[in-house]
Design a protein around this motif. Structure first.
Motif, PDB file in Angstrom:
ATOM      1  N   TYR A 244       1.017  -1.221  -0.078  1.00 26.19           N
ATOM      2  CA  TYR A 244      -0.003   0.054  -0.046  1.00 26.19           C
ATOM      3  C   TYR A 244       0.773   1.233   0.035  1.00 26.19           C
ATOM      4  N   ILE A 245       1.765   1.371   0.913  1.00 29.29           N
ATOM      5  CA  ILE A 245       2.710   2.595   1.069  1.00 29.29           C
ATOM      6  C   ILE A 245       3.590   2.830  -0.371  1.00 29.29           C
ATOM      7  N   TRP A 246       3.830   1.465  -0.965  1.00 29.06           N
ATOM      8  CA  TRP A 246       4.616   1.580  -2.125  1.00 29.06           C
ATOM      9  C   TRP A 246       3.615   2.142  -3.384  1.00 29.06           C
ATOM     10  N   LEU A 247       2.629   1.577  -3.268  1.00 28.75           N
ATOM     11  CA  LEU A 247       1.489   2.224  -4.412  1.00 28.75           C
ATOM     12  C   LEU A 247       1.274   3.508  -4.137  1.00 28.75           C
ATOM     13  N   LEU A 248       1.217   4.053  -3.034  1.00 33.92           N
ATOM     14  CA  LEU A 248       0.948   5.626  -2.842  1.00 33.92           C
ATOM     15  C   LEU A 248       2.086   6.357  -3.596  1.00 33.92           C
ATOM     16  N   ARG A 249       3.115   5.689  -3.653  1.00 34.21           N
ATOM     17  CA  ARG A 249       4.255   6.548  -4.452  1.00 34.21           C
ATOM     18  C   ARG A 249       4.396   6.522  -6.006  1.00 34.21           C
ATOM     19  N   VAL A 250       3.547   5.257  -6.484  1.00 28.53           N
ATOM     20  CA  VAL A 250       3.882   5.090  -7.896  1.00 28.53           C
ATOM     21  C   VAL A 250       2.563   5.283  -8.645  1.00 28.53           C
ATOM     22  N   VAL A 251       1.289   5.383  -7.957  1.00 25.71           N
ATOM     23  CA  VAL A 251      -0.053   5.590  -8.685  1.00 25.71           C
ATOM     24  C   VAL A 251      -0.586   6.599  -7.696  1.00 25.71           C
ATOM     25  N   GLU A 252      -1.901   7.301  -8.615  1.00 24.26           N
ATOM     26  CA  GLU A 252      -2.639   8.295  -7.972  1.00 24.26           C
ATOM     27  C   GLU A 252      -3.308   7.692  -6.581  1.00 24.26           C
ATOM     28  N   PRO A 253      -3.176   8.450  -5.532  1.00 20.62           N
ATOM     29  CA  PRO A 253      -3.789   8.030  -4.326  1.00 20.62           C
ATOM     30  C   PRO A 253      -5.266   7.510  -4.453  1.00 20.62           C
ATOM     31  N   ALA A 254      -6.099   7.932  -5.454  1.00 22.23           N
ATOM     32  CA  ALA A 254      -7.419   7.624  -5.472  1.00 22.23           C
ATOM     33  C   ALA A 254      -7.477   6.245  -6.040  1.00 22.23           C
ATOM     34  N   ILE A 255      -6.597   5.947  -6.988  1.00 21.48           N
ATOM     35  CA  ILE A 255      -6.551   4.611  -7.283  1.00 21.48           C
ATOM     36  C   ILE A 255      -6.057   3.533  -6.560  1.00 21.48           C
ATOM     37  N   ALA A 256      -5.126   3.950  -5.697  1.00 24.16           N
ATOM     38  CA  ALA A 256      -4.541   3.043  -4.520  1.00 24.16           C
ATOM     39  C   ALA A 256      -5.825   2.876  -3.448  1.00 24.16           C
ATOM     40  N   GLY A 257      -6.580   3.697  -3.198  1.00 23.99           N
ATOM     41  CA  GLY A 257      -7.617   3.703  -2.462  1.00 23.99           C
ATOM     42  C   GLY A 257      -8.776   2.879  -2.820  1.00 23.99           C
ATOM     43  N   THR A 258      -8.705   2.304  -4.188  1.00 25.77           N
ATOM     44  CA  THR A 258      -9.650   1.479  -4.517  1.00 25.77           C
ATOM     45  C   THR A 258      -9.998   0.174  -3.586  1.00 25.77           C
TER      46      THR A 258
END
Length: 308
Positions: A244-258
């Protein structure tokens, strides 16, 4: 995985799979773990262990030691996200089924939209987001008035369980917004380890003050609880939280929040398949409204943030 280079599609898909499937399954894992382990002692040692392992590994890999201010920031975020957030969810699962718990946690993006607007960290919710908020409130109402129909550790207190989980979702959102402007360390993995370690220790202390250790004996912990606990430490905390914390760095937070509206579906299906949690019209109706609501909030927020 490194956020400084362009990630491969396979890495991103694997990270999302971890969030969708693993985090969706942790609600059932918590349910099995607290069958014979006191809830706050379970959650506290789970995150403290995972945090110590992740932080220790990153320091061994050569990451610099964080500052004293960094540890204070980690304590604030860890207390909000884990001690209140996960701790409240764990306590709530004593009273309500894991599927219902996951559906209530899906209100986090709605809290983020409103609090972000009020605090000035985000723009005013778009019309699509407002519709989602209204639908979400309707879904929460349906869930809150639907009594639990499956085994829980302490039956007969559905209202208390619902309140605990909703408060946990609210404080998780507050901690998430705070973390947007405050990071314990430059590395997201060091930050994650620090937050898990601090939040886990806070939960552990609260559990001891609450008296959860009185009468508790390791010999009474069932094999099912031990397996669930090990799964929560390794996969639920280290693997999924790191993803999760890696995804927050490489994709839009809204997409990670799905993950917020995929996890409930996974949790409800797993609870029905493996824990005998029954589905009824009220729960299905509330589930449908919350899933649609969170989707509208996340997607509407993403659309509003697109440069014009």
């Amino acid at each position: 995985m490194s956020a400084s280079t362009s990630p491969s599609r396979a890495s991103i898909l694997l990270a999302f799979a971890a969030l969708y499937i693993i985090w969706g399954s942790t609600y059932l894992g918590i349910r099995f773990a607290i069958d014979s382990i006191p809830p706050l002692l379970m959650a506290g040692t789970r995150y403290a262990t995972a945090g110590a392992l992740l932080y220790g590994y990153m320091r061994w890999k050569g990451e610099p030691a964080p500052t004293r201010q960094g540890w204070f920031t980690a304590l604030i975020i860890g207390t909000c996200l884990l001690a209140f957030g996960n701790g409240g969810v764990t306590l709530g699962e004593q009273y309500i089924p894991s599927g219902l718990t996951a559906l209530l946690v899906a209100t986090v993006p709605m809290f983020l939209a409103v609090l972000g607007w009020w605090s000035g960290l985000a723009s005013r919710p778009a019309p699509l987001v407002a519709v989602g908020l209204a639908l979400g409130l309707g879904g929460v109402y349906l869930l809150a008035r639907t009594p639990g129909v499956s085994h829980v550790a302490l039956p007969g207190h559905e209202g208390l369980g619902t309140a605990l989980v909703l408060i946990a979702a609210l404080v998780w959102a507050i901690g998430s917004l705070y973390s947007k402007k405050h990071q314990p360390a430059p590395s997201p993995f060091v930050s994650g380890g620090m937050q898990m370690l601090c939040g886990g220790l806070v939960m552990l202390v609260v559990g001891l003050i609450k008296g959860e250790a009185a009468g508790f004996e390791l010999a009474h912990v069932t094999t099912k609880s031990w397996v669930a606990y090990a799964y929560l430490v390794t996969f639920g905390s280290i693997v999924a939280f790191t993803a999760y914390i890696w995804l927050l760095r490489v994709v839009e937070p809204a997409i990670a929040g799905t993950y917020a509206f995929v996890n409930p579906v996974v949790a409800v299906l797993l609870g029905w398949a493996f824990a005998g949690e029954q589905l009824n019209a009220g729960m299905l109706g509330g589930a449908a409204l919350i899933v649609v609501a969170v989707a509208l909030v996340v997607l509407g927020g993403r659309k509003a943030s697109t440069p014009r």
